[in-house]
Design a protein around this motif. Structure first.
Motif, mmCIF file in Angstrom:
data_model
loop_
_atom_site.group_PDB
_atom_site.id
_atom_site.type_symbol
_atom_site.label_atom_id
_atom_site.label_comp_id
_atom_site.label_asym_id
_atom_site.label_seq_id
_atom_site.Cartn_x
_atom_site.Cartn_y
_atom_site.Cartn_z
ATOM 1 N N GLY A 1 17.623 -7.557 8.971
ATOM 2 C CA GLY A 1 16.364 -7.204 9.586
ATOM 3 C C GLY A 1 15.472 -6.451 8.630
ATOM 4 N N PRO A 2 14.220 -6.490 8.939
ATOM 5 C CA PRO A 2 13.203 -5.982 8.032
ATOM 6 C C PRO A 2 13.057 -4.476 8.142
ATOM 7 C CG PRO A 2 12.179 -6.775 10.017
ATOM 8 C CD PRO A 2 13.648 -6.976 10.182
ATOM 9 N N SER B 1 0.828 -1.217 0.000
ATOM 10 C CA SER B 1 0.000 0.000 0.000
ATOM 11 C C SER B 1 0.857 1.260 0.000
ATOM 12 C CB SER B 1 -0.920 0.016 1.210
ATOM 13 O OG SER B 1 -0.231 0.467 2.368
ATOM 14 N N GLU B 2 2.081 1.118 0.457
ATOM 15 C CA GLU B 2 2.936 2.300 0.541
ATOM 16 C C GLU B 2 3.727 2.538 -0.735
ATOM 17 O OE1 GLU B 2 5.083 1.452 4.064
ATOM 18 O OE2 GLU B 2 3.445 2.066 5.377
ATOM 19 N N GLU B 3 3.632 1.619 -1.662
ATOM 20 C CA GLU B 3 4.312 1.811 -2.940
ATOM 21 C C GLU B 3 3.412 2.594 -3.881
ATOM 22 O OE1 GLU B 3 7.490 0.977 -3.695
ATOM 23 O OE2 GLU B 3 7.485 0.590 -1.534
ATOM 24 N N PRO B 4 4.029 3.453 -4.675
ATOM 25 C CA PRO B 4 3.215 4.279 -5.592
ATOM 26 C C PRO B 4 2.326 3.444 -6.506
ATOM 27 C CG PRO B 4 5.603 4.490 -6.032
ATOM 28 C CD PRO B 4 5.461 3.772 -4.742
ATOM 29 N N GLU B 5 2.835 2.307 -6.976
ATOM 30 C CA GLU B 5 2.013 1.475 -7.852
ATOM 31 C C GLU B 5 1.297 0.354 -7.091
ATOM 32 O OE1 GLU B 5 1.784 2.328 -11.053
ATOM 33 O OE2 GLU B 5 3.245 3.944 -10.733
ATOM 34 N N GLY B 6 1.491 0.316 -5.809
ATOM 35 C CA GLY B 6 0.898 -0.773 -5.036
ATOM 36 C C GLY B 6 1.506 -2.115 -5.344
ATOM 37 N N ALA B 7 2.770 -2.114 -5.796
ATOM 38 C CA ALA B 7 3.389 -3.351 -6.271
ATOM 39 C C ALA B 7 4.835 -3.466 -5.812
ATOM 40 C CB ALA B 7 3.331 -3.404 -7.789
ATOM 41 N N LEU B 8 5.263 -4.700 -5.559
ATOM 42 C CA LEU B 8 6.658 -4.965 -5.212
ATOM 43 C C LEU B 8 7.068 -6.331 -5.747
ATOM 44 C CD1 LEU B 8 6.883 -3.746 -1.496
ATOM 45 C CD2 LEU B 8 8.174 -2.817 -3.440
ATOM 46 N N ARG B 9 8.358 -6.470 -6.021
ATOM 47 C CA ARG B 9 8.913 -7.760 -6.392
ATOM 48 C C ARG B 9 8.930 -8.700 -5.194
ATOM 49 N NH1 ARG B 9 12.256 -7.438 -11.112
ATOM 50 N NH2 ARG B 9 12.879 -9.577 -10.662
ATOM 51 N N MET B 10 8.896 -9.990 -5.472
ATOM 52 C CA MET B 10 8.911 -10.984 -4.402
ATOM 53 C C MET B 10 10.145 -10.847 -3.505
ATOM 54 S SD MET B 10 6.130 -12.570 -4.801
ATOM 55 C CE MET B 10 6.371 -13.876 -3.607
ATOM 56 N N THR B 11 11.296 -10.715 -4.141
ATOM 57 C CA THR B 11 12.535 -10.642 -3.384
ATOM 58 C C THR B 11 12.538 -9.443 -2.445
ATOM 59 O OG1 THR B 11 13.663 -11.605 -5.269
ATOM 60 C CG2 THR B 11 15.030 -10.592 -3.596
ATOM 61 N N GLU B 12 12.044 -8.325 -2.959
ATOM 62 C CA GLU B 12 11.994 -7.125 -2.137
ATOM 63 C C GLU B 12 11.067 -7.325 -0.942
ATOM 64 O OE1 GLU B 12 13.788 -4.556 -2.221
ATOM 65 O OE2 GLU B 12 12.701 -3.314 -0.780
ATOM 66 N N LEU B 13 9.915 -7.910 -1.184
ATOM 67 C CA LEU B 13 8.984 -8.202 -0.090
ATOM 68 C C LEU B 13 9.636 -9.113 0.940
ATOM 69 C CD1 LEU B 13 5.507 -8.809 -1.756
ATOM 70 C CD2 LEU B 13 6.042 -7.132 0.021
ATOM 71 N N ALA B 14 10.295 -10.145 0.437
ATOM 72 C CA ALA B 14 10.903 -11.103 1.358
ATOM 73 C C ALA B 14 11.951 -10.429 2.226
ATOM 74 C CB ALA B 14 11.518 -12.266 0.583
ATOM 75 N N SER B 15 12.787 -9.600 1.618
ATOM 76 C CA SER B 15 13.846 -9.023 2.429
ATOM 77 C C SER B 15 13.268 -8.005 3.406
ATOM 78 C CB SER B 15 14.953 -8.420 1.560
ATOM 79 O OG SER B 15 14.610 -7.117 1.165
ATOM 80 N N ARG B 16 12.249 -7.272 2.999
ATOM 81 C CA ARG B 16 11.642 -6.335 3.949
ATOM 82 C C ARG B 16 11.000 -7.059 5.113
ATOM 83 N NH1 ARG B 16 8.702 -1.273 1.003
ATOM 84 N NH2 ARG B 16 10.194 -0.996 -0.699
#
Lengths: 169, 169
Positions: free
Chosen positions: A153-154, A53-68
């Motif tokens: 850490g996230p 929800s905090e991304e401008p496009e409402g989208a993220l890559r899997m890897t980015e999500l995982a590391s966060r």
DNA sequence: TCTCGCTAGTTGCTTGTACAACGAACTATA
DNA sequence: TATAGTTCGTTGTACAAGCAACTAGCGAGA
């Protein structure tokens, strides 16, 4: 700086550690239970929705999500699987790299997040933040932020300004 | 006392919560990894050995262990299963109540605990306690101790005086 | 252009934990 | 005592998460 590295903890250190160790076990259980009972969302799912929800496009890559989320990539695959199955998120091939996928927040996902946000905010306040009233929060955050520094850490994870924020797409 | 119960967290609260949320995720991973890598013990197993070692007879009932560890009783059954399989603990019928069992620390278990203690102490210091140097630890412990009070929470769990302490039996 | 190494993500398997159901044993009451 | 209800602990089952193995796609160099 390190002084008594190998001595047993003294009484004050011991009680601080015990309190913290208890919190580490108990706080996620309580927050998770509230979210699941009231909104049928796990903490991991909430975290994904929030980050999207905090991304401008409402989208993220899997890897980015995982590391966060400080979750393994395979773990994140399963979390997103569940969210896709319930319609809160869509998987879209990444246009710039056909190996990758974007997890994209759906309107349903955005509204589920908006519903859940007050619950999460309330439980974080009641169970954690309210108990720190009057303390030097910046100093505390600085110290705690150094715990286990080796571990990346996230970007985790709290009620922020904008779970109700606009969702692109 | 509660003031802004429904307002989003302000910047200071937010950063404190983020730091804490990160610690909650990362600290147990780091401590657990050290214990497993160096001594092939999980945190739960270490916790059981530690608690047994502090009892005069080196023994505790399953229910007591479970509640101290804030683990379900069935979860504790499995943890003790593993420790029995590896010889660190024995199951003995409780003499005063034939429904119950005592988990009893064996000499092997005691020495494994004694070996692991320095590791655990060091990682707790390096990853947590050292970063709190100069803070008002009693105040901090008091505040953190109130987190998620609804949840009973464990007697958990830290390096104490006596993992090398004498083991009766 | 082809090949080789690298990265993204999914899948199979294992492990840890919770919950529900169960048998056995305790306790209070009649 | 007999019986009813409770408590102790284990077992069956479900699910979340990690690691290892795999497929698909990228990109650099011969």
């Amino acid at each position: 700086m390190p002084l008594n590295r190998d001595l047993p903890l003294n009484a004050q250190e011991e009680s601080a550690w015990r309190a913290l160790a208890r919190a580490i076990i108990v706080v996620p259980k309580v927050l998770g239970r509230a979210l699941e009972a009231e909104h049928n969302l796990t903490m991991a799912e909430y975290f994904v929705l929030m980050n999207l929800s905090e991304e401008p496009e409402g989208a993220l890559r899997m890897t980015e999500l995982a590391s966060r989320g400080s979750l393994s990539v395979s773990g994140m695959t399963r979390v997103v699987d569940r969210l896709v199955r319930t319609g809160l998120v869509e998987r879209v091939r990444c246009p710039s790299d056909a190996r990758g996928y974007l997890a994209v927040l759906t309107p349903i996902g955005a509204s589920r997040l908006a519903e859940a946000y007050p619950t999460h905010l309330r439980t974080v306040r009641e169970n954690v933040i309210d108990h720190l009233a009057g303390m030097d929060l910046p100093a505390l955050a600085e110290r705690i932020g150094r715990f286990a520094e080796q571990e990346p850490g996230p970007n985790l994870a709290g009620p922020r300004a904008g779970p109700g924020a606009p969702v692109a797409g």
